[in-house]
Scaffold this active site. Structure first.
Site, PDB file in Angstrom:
ATOM      1  N   ASP A 115       0.912  -1.267   0.036  1.00 34.13           N
ATOM      2  CA  ASP A 115       0.065   0.156  -0.055  1.00 34.13           C
ATOM      3  C   ASP A 115       1.042   1.383   0.108  1.00 34.13           C
ATOM      4  OD1 ASP A 115      -1.515   2.209   1.627  1.00 34.13           O
ATOM      5  OD2 ASP A 115      -2.913   1.058   0.730  1.00 34.13           O
ATOM      6  N   ILE A 116       0.398   2.188  -0.811  1.00 34.32           N
ATOM      7  CA  ILE A 116       1.252   3.489  -0.982  1.00 34.32           C
ATOM      8  C   ILE A 116       0.785   4.237   0.066  1.00 34.32           C
ATOM      9  CG2 ILE A 116       1.952   5.528  -2.424  1.00 34.32           C
ATOM     10  CD1 ILE A 116       1.351   3.723  -4.822  1.00 34.32           C
ATOM     11  N   ASN A 166      -3.235  12.804  -4.365  1.00 34.17           N
ATOM     12  CA  ASN A 166      -4.315  12.961  -5.165  1.00 34.17           C
ATOM     13  C   ASN A 166      -5.003  14.196  -5.082  1.00 34.17           C
ATOM     14  OD1 ASN A 166      -4.048  10.998  -7.131  1.00 34.17           O
ATOM     15  ND2 ASN A 166      -5.379   9.538  -6.208  1.00 34.17           N
ATOM     16  N   HIS A 189      -4.905  14.125  -9.820  1.00 34.88           N
ATOM     17  CA  HIS A 189      -4.848  12.756 -10.359  1.00 34.88           C
ATOM     18  C   HIS A 189      -3.745  12.558 -11.574  1.00 34.88           C
ATOM     19  CE1 HIS A 189      -8.512  11.062  -8.149  1.00 34.88           C
ATOM     20  NE2 HIS A 189      -8.966  12.269  -8.477  1.00 34.88           N
ATOM     21  N   ASP A 206      -1.368   9.685 -10.663  1.00 38.04           N
ATOM     22  CA  ASP A 206      -0.981   8.309 -11.754  1.00 38.04           C
ATOM     23  C   ASP A 206       0.393   8.113 -12.130  1.00 38.04           C
ATOM     24  OD1 ASP A 206      -3.815   8.033 -12.033  1.00 38.04           O
ATOM     25  OD2 ASP A 206      -4.040   9.086 -13.975  1.00 38.04           O
ATOM     26  N   GLU A 252      -4.529   2.106  -4.942  1.00 41.55           N
ATOM     27  CA  GLU A 252      -2.886   2.179  -4.608  1.00 41.55           C
ATOM     28  C   GLU A 252      -2.389   1.005  -3.896  1.00 41.55           C
ATOM     29  OE1 GLU A 252      -4.626   4.148  -1.034  1.00 41.55           O
ATOM     30  OE2 GLU A 252      -5.063   3.801  -3.042  1.00 41.55           O
ATOM     31  N   ARG A 309      13.814  -4.700   0.429  1.00 39.11           N
ATOM     32  CA  ARG A 309      14.456  -3.979  -0.895  1.00 39.11           C
ATOM     33  C   ARG A 309      13.541  -3.091  -1.399  1.00 39.11           C
ATOM     34  NH1 ARG A 309      17.227  -8.336  -3.314  1.00 39.11           N
ATOM     35  NH2 ARG A 309      15.305  -8.872  -4.591  1.00 39.11           N
TER      36      ARG A 309
END
Length: 491
Positions: free
Chosen positions: A364-365, A372, A377, A381, A407, A427
């Site tokens: 998850d970001i 956003n 947006h 993206d 995301e 990593r």
């Protein structure tokens, strides 16, 4: 550059002449057979598979090919003792043209049904369907038994009439399709659309009926295009009709190029057929006497051009099928696998008789919704694509990466232990943090981080719901601890 061009053309001539059969006894040249023409078409398909041709370059190459065919046939037919081709051979050519027109008609019709907004495609399909009517008439005439010179003249004249009207129908319907090209207002107006289709019925139905009545079927209104000479068993072709066809094909070819600029995939093929028909009629103009040999050569050019069109249409369909298959399992924005493919892959893995160690990760970001809201947006993206690229560089080529929603991404790893899974996850996390930092090459506005929930299994579980639930718990635990962390659960 000039030397390389000469070498390329020399190789082409060498290949073409190897396919072309010359009979020293009869002193004439015939075009490559249908099988040889298929070889040429397949060579074009292979070359198009390796690189994407532009419409302009495709048409120029087709122009050169057709002109070469025209020059070769004209060169070898000057001052020759031309003999009649057996009637059965000519019948085979007509039957080949019939099936080629039928195949192209079906391709055009299917293309229209996939997108009913393309009215010119429907009209072009009618152009090829109308050709089938004339070819059926020609086949019936050829099958009639010959009982003297009068019937020979009648058969030759009828074949010529259907040949002329077949081309006139194609020219008129193609011109109508060209008129509708790029005019969206016709599609929006049902009355205009109906009027166009009714107008298309004139060359599609009226012309064949007119040709039928002008042939030997109706003695009162017969049109005589060919004069038969019983002394030397030759038939003189009405050259004025050929000149009219040459002018019509030339004008149609010119307007296709000017109107469409050969921008679509379809119109260069139609332009190629126009060019082939133009050369066929020019070939008839170069000779003083009508005979079956020259007629057979001109039909050979038409068969070759339509074989190429069919080959290109088949190639185009396979390309579209390949694209559709890819879109079915890929995410459009990031070009990685989608949710459907990911879950199918996990289910397929768990259904194997023997399941070895595997690992599922959910990524998850962090703070993506704020990105956003603050930057829009478009920037969001860009962040998604950038992080996907970083993750792909951090994992193995055979590992599966998919976008599950928004995301959130999923990864599936096989043939690794728990320690290796933790190394790969760390990593990924460090690379995202490092490569999105100040003055990064991805041009994202601020440094990004990710949270990773990992579930590792030794293959004891076969429940996909349990696997995904544990991975989701690990992800929520990583986010609850402030994010930018890797949490591993074992099942």
């Amino acid at each position: 550059m000039i030397q390389s061009t000469r070498i390329s053309m020399g190789l082409f001539f060498k290949y073409f002449l190897s396919l072309t059969k010359i009979d020293p006894g009869q002193n004439y040249i015939s075009l490559p057979s249908i099988k040889s023409s298929t070889h040429i078409a397949l060579l074009f398909m292979v070359s198009m598979g390796t690189q994407k041709l532009k419409a302009q370059s495709f048409f120029i190459f087709s122009l050169l090919l057709t002109l070469i065919l025209f020059c070769i046939t004209t060169l070898y037919n000057e001052n020759t003792n031309v003999k009649l081709i057996p009637q059965m051979n000519y019948l085979m050519v007509v039957v080949a043209l019939f099936f080629l027109n039928a195949v192209i008609f079906l391709f055009m019709l299917m293309k229209y049904f996939t997108n009913k907004q393309i009215l010119p495609t429907l009209i072009l399909s009618l152009a090829f369907l109308s050709g089938l009517i004339y070819l059926v008439e020609t086949i019936v005439i050829i099958h009639k038994p010959i009982n003297g010179s009068t019937l020979i003249q009648t058969k030759s004249n009828d074949v010529s009439i259907f040949y002329i009207f077949r081309q006139l129908s194609f020219i008129c319907l193609t011109s109508l399709a060209l008129f509708c090209y790029g005019k969206d207002n016709i599609l929006d107006n049902n009355k205009k659309k109906t009027g166009i289709l009714l107008l298309a019925l004139i060359p599609f139905l009226v012309f064949p009926l007119l040709a039928h009545n002008l042939s030997s079927y109706n003695a009162d209104y017969s049109l005589y295009v060919v004069d038969y000479c019983p002394d030397n068993h030759t038939a003189t072709w009405g050259i004025n009709y050929t000149k009219i066809l040459v002018c019509l094909w030339a004008f149609l070819l010119f307007f296709i190029i000017m109107r469409t600029r050969l921008a679509s995939e379809l119109w260069p093929l139609i332009a190629l057929l126009c060019l082939a028909s133009l050369c066929c009629n020019l070939l008839l103009l170069t000779l003083d006497e009508y005979n079956y040999t020259i007629w057979y050569i001109s039909r050979g050019i038409e068969v070759s051009s339509k074989l190429f069109v069919v080959s290109f249409l088949i190639y185009n369909i396979f390309q579209e099928l390949q694209l559709s298959s890819k879109l079915a399992v890929h995410d459009v924005l990031t070009n990685i696998y989608n949710r459907r493919y990911f879950f199918n892959s996990v289910e397929s893995l768990l259904s194997r008789p023997v399941v070895k160690d595997f690992c599922v990760m959910l990524v998850d970001i962090n703070q993506f919704k704020r990105i956003n809201a603050q930057w829009g947006h478009r920037v969001g993206d860009k962040v998604l694509v950038s992080i996907v690229d970083i993750i792909q560089q951090s994992i193995r080529p055979d590992d599966i990466l998919a976008r599950l929603e928004g995301e959130v991404f999923g990864l599936l790893f096989t043939e690794l232990n728990s320690a290796q899974a933790k190394i790969i996850a760390e990593r990924m996390r460090k690379n995202v943090e490092l490569l999105t930092g100040f003055s990064n090459r991805y041009d994202v506005p601020e440094q990004m981080t990710i949270s990773i929930g990992t579930v590792f299994s030794t293959g004891d579980t076969r429940n996909i719901s349990l696997v995904m639930t544990e991975a989701d718990k690990a992800l929520r635990e990583a986010k609850s601890e402030g994010g930018n962390k890797v949490i591993i659960h074992h099942i």
